[in-house]
Design a protein around this motif. Sequence first.
Motif, mmCIF file in Angstrom:
data_model
loop_
_atom_site.group_PDB
_atom_site.id
_atom_site.type_symbol
_atom_site.label_atom_id
_atom_site.label_comp_id
_atom_site.label_asym_id
_atom_site.label_seq_id
_atom_site.Cartn_x
_atom_site.Cartn_y
_atom_site.Cartn_z
ATOM 1 N N GLY A 202 -10.372 22.075 43.862
ATOM 2 C CA GLY A 202 -8.950 22.316 44.108
ATOM 3 C C GLY A 202 -8.042 21.566 43.155
ATOM 4 N N LEU A 203 -8.467 21.429 41.911
ATOM 5 C CA LEU A 203 -7.686 20.670 40.929
ATOM 6 C C LEU A 203 -6.387 21.391 40.560
ATOM 7 N N PRO A 204 -5.326 20.633 40.270
ATOM 8 C CA PRO A 204 -4.064 21.263 39.862
ATOM 9 C C PRO A 204 -4.189 21.888 38.478
ATOM 10 N N GLU A 205 -3.403 22.908 38.233
ATOM 11 C CA GLU A 205 -3.446 23.615 36.957
ATOM 12 C C GLU A 205 -3.073 22.682 35.807
ATOM 13 N N GLY A 206 -3.837 22.761 34.733
ATOM 14 C CA GLY A 206 -3.531 21.993 33.530
ATOM 15 C C GLY A 206 -4.036 20.564 33.523
ATOM 16 N N VAL A 207 -4.743 20.154 34.571
ATOM 17 C CA VAL A 207 -5.247 18.780 34.614
ATOM 18 C C VAL A 207 -6.290 18.571 33.516
ATOM 19 N N THR A 208 -6.326 17.372 32.959
ATOM 20 C CA THR A 208 -7.263 17.069 31.873
ATOM 21 C C THR A 208 -8.351 16.117 32.353
ATOM 22 N N GLU A 209 -9.440 16.056 31.583
ATOM 23 C CA GLU A 209 -10.527 15.141 31.919
ATOM 24 C C GLU A 209 -10.041 13.691 31.857
ATOM 25 N N ASN A 210 -9.138 13.413 30.916
ATOM 26 C CA ASN A 210 -8.602 12.062 30.782
ATOM 27 C C ASN A 210 -7.798 11.656 32.020
ATOM 28 N N ARG A 211 -7.012 12.599 32.549
ATOM 29 C CA ARG A 211 -6.198 12.317 33.740
ATOM 30 C C ARG A 211 -7.088 12.060 34.954
ATOM 31 N N ILE A 212 -8.154 12.846 35.063
ATOM 32 C CA ILE A 212 -9.099 12.668 36.177
ATOM 33 C C ILE A 212 -9.789 11.310 36.063
ATOM 34 N N THR A 213 -10.180 10.956 34.839
ATOM 35 C CA THR A 213 -10.835 9.660 34.609
ATOM 36 C C THR A 213 -9.946 8.510 35.063
ATOM 37 N N MET A 214 -8.694 8.535 34.642
ATOM 38 C CA MET A 214 -7.764 7.456 35.005
ATOM 39 C C MET A 214 -7.576 7.364 36.517
ATOM 40 N N HIS A 215 -7.497 8.532 37.170
ATOM 41 C CA HIS A 215 -7.299 8.545 38.624
ATOM 42 C C HIS A 215 -8.452 7.855 39.345
ATOM 43 N N PHE A 216 -9.682 8.199 38.954
ATOM 44 C CA PHE A 216 -10.841 7.684 39.684
ATOM 45 C C PHE A 216 -11.283 6.291 39.233
ATOM 46 N N GLN A 217 -10.609 5.749 38.228
ATOM 47 C CA GLN A 217 -10.883 4.364 37.852
ATOM 48 C C GLN A 217 -10.012 3.385 38.635
ATOM 49 N N LYS A 218 -8.974 3.914 39.269
ATOM 50 C CA LYS A 218 -8.054 3.049 40.013
ATOM 51 C C LYS A 218 -8.664 2.605 41.340
#
Length: 250
Positions: A202-218
């Motif tokens: 259910g990822l939002p449109e246009g999300v990048t691998e870099n954005r996902i990485t930063m989210h799950f590192q927090k």
Amino acid sequence: MATELDLIKAIKQGDVDIVGKEERTILVSELPEGIPKNTIHIHFQRKKNNGGEVEDTVLLPGGKQAWVIFEDPKVAEKVVDIEQIIQGKRVRVELLKTETKATEWSVESATILVSDLPEGVTENRITMHFQKRKNGGGEVKKVQLSSDRKEATVTFDDPKVAEKVVDTEQIIQGKQVRVELLKTETQATERIVESATILVSGLPEGVTENRITMHFQKRRNGGGEVKKVQLSSDRKEATVTFDDPKGLLL
């Protein structure tokens, strides 16, 4: 996606054998439609794909997933670190991290395999059929159709009922079906997976691998050190692999 029944059939037929080979085996998902096993095999032998000597390639039922078993576990670790594209399609590749223990299928089985099913038959229809006394049936615990809906396993509460139904002619929706007892002394494998990988949907449109990485590192998101992120071809799902499976607080 291969169902539990599909995998049971593959194990029974001897098509799946990864016992003791888990550290050098990868699971390849989202394969192109109709891809032959040989194409997958050759792809992962090529050095440009970080590949190496392949011992065996097992195309799983349904044709969308495969196990690739390498001679060297280091090669398995290398291929998951780069993007893999087969026949122009990006595929998902992950290490098969398992602890494997042997389990014996009971010789006195309460499960039957029903083949040559009529088109359009449902699990509910099969359940009702095998609960009827006139068909030699009894209390049904579970019914599972194969992915192509041509076969099903039926598990009864009582193994003696399973023995009775195989001795009785079985006709479902006007068609005679083949019924056999799933009875074997062959060892199968039960996999207990300790996975450091999660599937995000259910990822939002246009999300990048870099954005996902930063989210799950927090830490506030229950995250930790991220080893790898891989988006699906339609960019609606992603796998996130962490360095430590025990560090997952999600």
